[in-house]
Design an enzyme around this catalytic site. Structure first.
Site, mmCIF file in Angstrom:
data_model
loop_
_atom_site.group_PDB
_atom_site.id
_atom_site.type_symbol
_atom_site.label_atom_id
_atom_site.label_comp_id
_atom_site.label_asym_id
_atom_site.label_seq_id
_atom_site.Cartn_x
_atom_site.Cartn_y
_atom_site.Cartn_z
ATOM 1 N N GLU A 179 0.822 -1.205 0.000
ATOM 2 C CA GLU A 179 0.000 0.000 0.000
ATOM 3 C C GLU A 179 0.858 1.258 0.000
ATOM 4 O O GLU A 179 0.466 2.285 -0.570
ATOM 5 C CB GLU A 179 -0.940 0.001 1.211
ATOM 6 C CG GLU A 179 -2.022 -1.064 1.170
ATOM 7 C CD GLU A 179 -1.517 -2.423 1.647
ATOM 8 O OE1 GLU A 179 -0.358 -2.507 2.109
ATOM 9 O OE2 GLU A 179 -2.277 -3.407 1.535
ATOM 10 N N GLY B 89 13.024 -1.341 0.855
ATOM 11 C CA GLY B 89 12.840 -0.290 -0.142
ATOM 12 C C GLY B 89 13.785 -0.320 -1.320
ATOM 13 O O GLY B 89 13.731 0.560 -2.174
ATOM 14 N N GLU B 90 14.654 -1.343 -1.405
ATOM 15 C CA GLU B 90 15.639 -1.403 -2.492
ATOM 16 C C GLU B 90 15.184 -2.253 -3.672
ATOM 17 O O GLU B 90 15.669 -2.079 -4.790
ATOM 18 C CB GLU B 90 16.962 -1.976 -1.972
ATOM 19 C CG GLU B 90 17.920 -0.952 -1.445
ATOM 20 C CD GLU B 90 19.334 -1.497 -1.390
ATOM 21 O OE1 GLU B 90 20.251 -0.797 -1.830
ATOM 22 O OE2 GLU B 90 19.522 -2.633 -0.921
ATOM 23 N N ASN C 34 3.681 -7.554 -6.344
ATOM 24 C CA ASN C 34 3.662 -6.494 -7.345
ATOM 25 C C ASN C 34 4.562 -6.819 -8.544
ATOM 26 O O ASN C 34 5.782 -6.891 -8.422
ATOM 27 C CB ASN C 34 4.109 -5.187 -6.685
ATOM 28 C CG ASN C 34 3.999 -3.997 -7.603
ATOM 29 O OD1 ASN C 34 3.477 -4.094 -8.711
ATOM 30 N ND2 ASN C 34 4.482 -2.855 -7.146
#
Length: 443
Positions: free
Chosen positions: A64, A317-318, A342
């Site tokens: 999200e 986050g990489e 995703n």
């Protein structure tokens, strides 16, 4: 129904006490997270959110947050004077939000959905509006928002088949909750139909597309990609396989196939990203058990360490950027019944994609990419065969990657449509948007 929900919630937390104590003792940062969720904010955070009269964007976890990042960016561009607060539920989501949504004025943990706590936090923030990213229905939070006449809007709304089965059991309750939401921006016509079946007013529902097509936090320039290749010790290695968001039960499938790939391509490299970062140490042991030289991302230094064939990603986050290094991407959560993850992040880098047979959480996106040949479905039994076949056809890989990039570019624009709908909502309630008191609003 609310009283029953609250009793169940209290019982749930009481049963969770031993787990909470364990995590308080052994999980770094859990104490601060628990305090925030209980409504006790650190002073710097409190200073940034108190009486901000801003826009509260709630995004539960990592997926999200990815969807929320272009929305927050667009909001800050259009309404630069407004304060934007992003709330999350999970620790990984919080770290991801800090990394990819720097535009937000504050990142907080979402309060436990008990009346006294939610009311306290809402009264501290005093938001002008609340945006729920995808489908986060918190009954007490919605009730407090309605009580304070705060407009709530669902953006990038999505409802999985699995969630719909559960919601059908409590349609009377969901109808009451959805009545407290002013507008619904749904990803697809299927999601719009589901939210209407749950009780949403069809006059308040529109299809705006998926904001994940618009994400830019993972963009990588050619120079940055070269730097990443050097940092990861890839050099001229071929092929490079990036396996993203893998779960327990999938690692063995992947590593067995990678062993077969290495027999034909001795210089092949695998970058393996567990969905749950705490699993990284266990995954590395499994990598070594299969006979590969491996290392964890945070412990590997290409300039001084020996080359490795498998690098286990243990950072937040990489992954979106690391997809840019791949010759082919395999997305996890699809070889076990998780529902997939995703596939737009690798598609945005123009990468050919392989997934397993369980993509029910992303069925519309998969159907689109699959229909144009950008993403292929395989199985645990056929992964090795399909992987080797594609690696032997570089022209086919290039065609898949080009199709993926084209589809991402053609489907961009959902962020603008979501924010347009939000701005239209604020125009329909101008007094409240200006921060008027409830008494003035009623007058």
């Amino acid at each position: 129904m609310y009283w029953f929900y609250n009793i169940c919630l209290v019982l749930y937390w009481l049963l969770l006490v031993p787990v909470l104590i364990y995590r308080l003792l052994f999980e770094e940062g859990f104490y601060d997270r628990l305090r925030q969720s209980a409504g006790v904010m650190p002073q710097p955070v409190l200073t940034s959110i108190e009486n901000c009269h801003g826009i509260w964007v709630h995004a539960a976890s990592v997926g999200e947050i990815v969807a929320a990042s272009p929305i927050v960016r667009e909001l800050k561009q259009r309404l630069p004077e407004e304060t934007v607060i992003v709330s999350v539920v999970t620790a990984t989501g919080h770290r991801m939000a800090e990394r990819i949504i720097p535009e937000a004025d504050a990142h907080i943990f979402f309060p436990v959905d008990l009346p006294i706590i939610t009311e306290r936090i809402v009264n501290i923030v005093k938001p002008k509006a609340i945006l729920l990213v995808e489908t986060e229905l918190w009954p007490n939070f919605l009730q407090v928002a309605e009580k304070n006449e705060i407009p709530v809007m669902m953006v990038n709304g999505r409802i999985s088949d699995r969630s719909m089965k559960r919601y059908r059991l409590i349609l009377g309750f969901t109808r009451r909750m959805l009545a407290q939401i002013r507008w619904f921006c749904m990803q697809s016509h299927t999601d719009a139909r589901y939210i209407e079946e749950m009780g949403a007013d069809p006059e308040r529902v529109q299809v705006t597309g998926n904001t994940k097509y618009d994400q830019t936090y993972a963009e990588v320039t050619p120079a940055e990609r070269d730097e990443l290749r050097h940092e990861f010790g890839i050099g001229e290695a071929h092929p490079v396989i990036v396996a993203g968001s893998f779960h327990e039960g999938e690692y063995e499938i992947l590593l067995a196939s990678f062993g077969d790939v290495r027999r034909q391509y001795p210089d092949a490299k695998l970058i393996l990203a567990p969905r749950q970062i705490p699993e990284a140490a266990k995954v590395l042991q499994l990598v070594q058990k299969y006979g590969f030289v491996g290392a964890r991302r945070t412990e590997y230094h290409a300039e001084t360490d020996a080359p490795v064939s498998v690098l286990v990603l243990d950072t937040i986050g990489e992954l979106g950027r690391i997809y840019s290094l791949a010759d082919i991407v395999i997305v996890g959560g699809s070889f076990v019944k998780v529902g997939g993850h995703n596939i737009l992040e690798p598609a945005a880098h123009g990468k050919p994609i392989l997934v397993g047979p369980h993509m029910f959480n992303f069925k519309d996106i998969f159907a689109l990419l699959h229909s144009e040949g950008a993403c292929r479905m395989t199985s645990a039994e056929n992964l090795t065969r399909d992987l080797l076949r594609l690696l032997s056809e570089p022209q086919r890989l290039a065609q898949m990657g080009a199709a993926a990039l084209r589809l991402v570019e053609e489907n961009q624009g959902a962020t603008k449509r979501n924010v347009d709908a939000f701005c239209a909502l604020t125009e329909r309630d101008p007094l409240h948007w200006k921060g008027a008191e409830r008494s003035e609003h009623r007058a």
